[in-house]
Design an enzyme around this catalytic site. Structure first.
Site, PDB file in Angstrom:
ATOM      1  N   ALA A 172      81.920  44.531 -26.296  1.00  0.00           N
ATOM      2  CA  ALA A 172      82.580  43.494 -27.098  1.00  0.00           C
ATOM      3  C   ALA A 172      82.885  42.266 -26.257  1.00  0.00           C
ATOM      4  O   ALA A 172      82.734  41.129 -26.710  1.00  0.00           O
ATOM      5  CB  ALA A 172      83.864  44.046 -27.716  1.00  0.00           C
ATOM      6  N   CYS A 173      83.287  42.483 -25.003  1.00  0.00           N
ATOM      7  CA  CYS A 173      83.639  41.340 -24.173  1.00  0.00           C
ATOM      8  C   CYS A 173      82.421  40.530 -23.775  1.00  0.00           C
ATOM      9  O   CYS A 173      82.541  39.501 -23.130  1.00  0.00           O
ATOM     10  CB  CYS A 173      84.472  41.755 -22.956  1.00  0.00           C
ATOM     11  SG  CYS A 173      83.835  43.151 -22.017  1.00  0.00           S
ATOM     12  N   HIS A 174      81.235  40.995 -24.179  1.00  0.00           N
ATOM     13  CA  HIS A 174      80.030  40.216 -23.928  1.00  0.00           C
ATOM     14  C   HIS A 174      79.485  39.600 -25.210  1.00  0.00           C
ATOM     15  O   HIS A 174      78.337  39.182 -25.261  1.00  0.00           O
ATOM     16  CB  HIS A 174      78.937  41.100 -23.305  1.00  0.00           C
ATOM     17  CG  HIS A 174      79.241  41.539 -21.917  1.00  0.00           C
ATOM     18  ND1 HIS A 174      78.540  42.521 -21.273  1.00  0.00           N
ATOM     19  CD2 HIS A 174      80.185  41.128 -21.043  1.00  0.00           C
ATOM     20  CE1 HIS A 174      79.040  42.690 -20.054  1.00  0.00           C
ATOM     21  NE2 HIS A 174      80.038  41.846 -19.890  1.00  0.00           N
TER      22      HIS A 174
END
Lengths: 445, 458
Positions: B400-402
């Site tokens: 998600a953080c990408h």
């Protein structure tokens, strides 16, 4: 017996911040009156509401592009706006942290890292050797700071990573003097950190004056090739009790602590011109959140709660302050009426502003150590000083001693801190409770 | 449109983890199916309950001696017990943190500090110069770790504070080989850190040896065992021991995790991956006795000074409840997820035939029971484009953080040997405790129409 405590919600769950709105359900002897709001505050009902809604409806990962994530992101943005508004700052200058301890540690970590970066950069230029070549970074603070400032600084000294000057507070007015702070500044000084209000005495520190004078000094330092000194204030105890505006304070960093203003147990850090004017070196590395200044998947419900608590403060702080002050002043009147010359008000320093809700007092007498008096109380819930020092036994508060309170009085000190919903009736109960506690202690042969 | 998503609670608020317990309230076209549980999970109703109760009834400062504080302290102690039970550890070896990022950063910070303390102590003795005199501390990890491991390590390298070896995973089985990890260990090595399960592929850096005894033993437990053996030799030679950490973020709540079997010194717990709140914990074997931990934060003494700060009682209550549920029901969760995920893969194969490539299936490698990373072959079928055409499915391409990485194919997949064209088309589906076969059918139909639309465009 359960704390009747905070009046923000009565037994029926009614939001009740007004005196008299709580039905008297239990007989007076089993009734508890919480007067330890400086240790922590309950959550406002609206804050609980905001948190519960976020838990149920905005649980998506805020970095995810679909609606569940977007909703979480919106909540975070709105909370950031509310935080900023509460302190007169810009939203982009606010980052969320896990609490005051982290915010305070982060500031200290950052300025030390920055010093090394600046020093190294300048020192590497053969033509312009650093004026602070070979020096450790230096930090100026005072002797009555919270552990989350004092201990990281002491740790840096132990590790020989920085030098620190702990400027004593005045024994006359309980404040640190701007003069003394400025006098402690050296070429290698990179930070001045002074709490906005002391948690034990309630004394307000002269932060605006310190900032103004540091700013003036920085102009001279720039001319002499020295890096500027940054100013931080730990505003934990002031927020929600009096107006806090970073433009008036003139600080570069300000620590926000949710659980002192009826918000949740997270915090925030204000950084003036974050990433533009004032550098911030993160302690944590990870998934990029908070523009890489503080990564980690955002705790949406907590942030929602902090935002709501901030919104309430921005809206009602004056009313909160007026109420707390009226009740606290009444409390001090009643203490004086009850104990006369025997009571010493430790938080009253002539000419010094103080928090509107705090009353630190001692009742004179060889058997009246604060700890013993509180143990005899049947109604009052309060403390001797910082909650995180509750295990310090009989040792009198170092903060009080620093302020010039004599040892005998310091030993007998009790800290009362009232809240948004504390009533005069509760004050009366507390004073009666203290009276019986003293009588019992003195009745014992 | 709101995510119909997690089945842990339906529109009436009924706790519902069983298929079919949710009334079909919206027409199929507007129905969303959440299959991104590896990104984050909703809170179980019991977790919300525990948190709300703590907010209302245990708001006192846990350091305060009166009942409101004591109640908070009890909740924290109970939660700590539940956390410990979930992973087979002792309560006194658990500390609460603000999340996985902090826990991971804390381990790395601590081992570097420890190296300097040990090195300095030994080096100061004229008679016994340190065998690692002049060396930087060295850390061994692999190439597919989460950013909260990779980035602090890269930062240490940039700052020339430590050296790091990123051991590549095998392109055959997607795992890191214990052999390669051990080969990377040097005299100055102080830590080996290997994730327990990968968030993108679902690959387990471990095999349950009880069920697969005929296959070679695989990573985390094997790594721990071999490091332990190595440490005995190192001790004899005056070298400090190598500590082992595993980031268990993706494994907890999906398969059994037991620190005694894993043999690790540190283990990271992340609440929001097992239907708990957004805080975490760190397990430290023999905290303060066997394994040192150097705190990052200094303050009011909480968590025995390992992690000060007034405790976030509601969050801790929630984490404890989530852990309790996992300790009790993990096998059932695992069985359900696996059945649904296997059905999903069957349906994908049935729908797309040879065109679909299952990126998370590596022969002989165990993987998470809920994760399906797949690519549909075709020049117009980049994962991002396919997901954008989906009307029902909520999923991701990877971490998600990408999510802001645009068209760049996942570095993790490339590391695992997935060819570039396939990596570009990869989509990660991760099902949850309440995902149903009916939802799988909806998703497969949704993918079918998405592909058709993309390929219909001239």
């Amino acid at each position: 017996m359960e704390a009747a405590g905070p009046r923000s919600r009565d037994a029926r769950g009614r939001a009740a911040n007004q005196p008299g709105s709580r039905a008297e359900k239990s007989p007076p002897e089993s009734r508890k009156v919480y007067m330890d709001y400086n240790a922590t505050t309950p959550l406002e009902p609206e804050v609980i509401q905001a948190m519960t809604e976020a838990m149920q409806e905005a649980w998506g990962n805020p970095s995810s592009p679909y609606p569940a994530g977007r909703k979480a992101k919106e909540i975070i943005n709105a909370a950031r706006e509310n935080l900023a508004k509460m302190i007169g700052g810009r939203p982009q200058d606010m980052i969320f942290t896990s609490g005051g301890t982290e915010s305070n540690n982060l500031v200290i970590h950052s300025v030390v890292k920055h010093f090394h970066k600046i020093h190294a950069a300048v020192g590497d230029t053969a033509e312009r050797p650093s004026p602070v070549e070979g020096s450790l970074p230096h930090i100026v603070t005072c002797t009555v700071e919270h552990d989350s400032i004092r201990l990281p600084l002491e740790h840096l000294v132990e590790e020989q990573v920085a030098e620190v000057t702990f400027v004593p507070v005045s024994k006359v007015n309980g404040q640190v003097e701007a003069e003394d702070i400025l006098a402690a500044v050296r070429p290698a000084t990179c930070l001045v950190t002074i709490m906005l209000a002391n948690n034990e005495t309630g004394v307000i520190m002269p932060v605006p004056e310190i900032s103004r004078r540091v700013r003036a000094l920085n102009q001279q330092r720039a001319a002499g090739g020295l890096p500027g000194v940054l100013v931080h204030t730990d505003a934990a105890q002031a927020l929600g009790k009096r107006r806090v505006d970073v433009r008036d304070l003139g600080v570069d960093f300000l620590t926000v602590v949710g659980h002192k203003f009826y918000g949740p147990r997270i915090g925030a850090l204000y950084v003036r011109g974050l990433g533009e004017l004032t550098p911030l070196y993160p302690m944590l590395f990870g998934g990029g959140q908070e523009r890489n200044f503080r990564p980690g998947t955002e705790n949406t419900p907590m942030i929602a709660g902090l935002g709501k608590a901030a919104e309430l403060v921005a809206e009602k702080c004056e009313a909160y302050e007026a109420h707390m002050q009226a009740v606290r002043d009444y409390l001090e009147e009643r203490l004086a009426a009850e104990f006369g010359e025997r009571v010493h008000l430790n938080s009253q320093f002539p000419g010094t502003e103080r928090l509107p809700n705090t009353c630190n007092f001692s009742i004179q007498g060889p058997r009246l150590q604060g700890r013993l008096v509180l143990a005899q109380c049947r109604t009052l819930l309060a403390s001797l000083g910082a909650a995180c020092h509750s295990d310090h036994g009989d040792r009198p508060s170092a903060v009080l001693l620093s302020c010039g309170i004599p040892l005998d009085l310091a030993r007998n000190a009790i800290r009362l801190s009232v809240g948004r919903g504390t009533t005069r009736a509760e004050v009366d109960l507390v004073v009666q409770d203290l009276k019986q506690a003293v009588a019992r202690l003195e009745g014992q042969a």
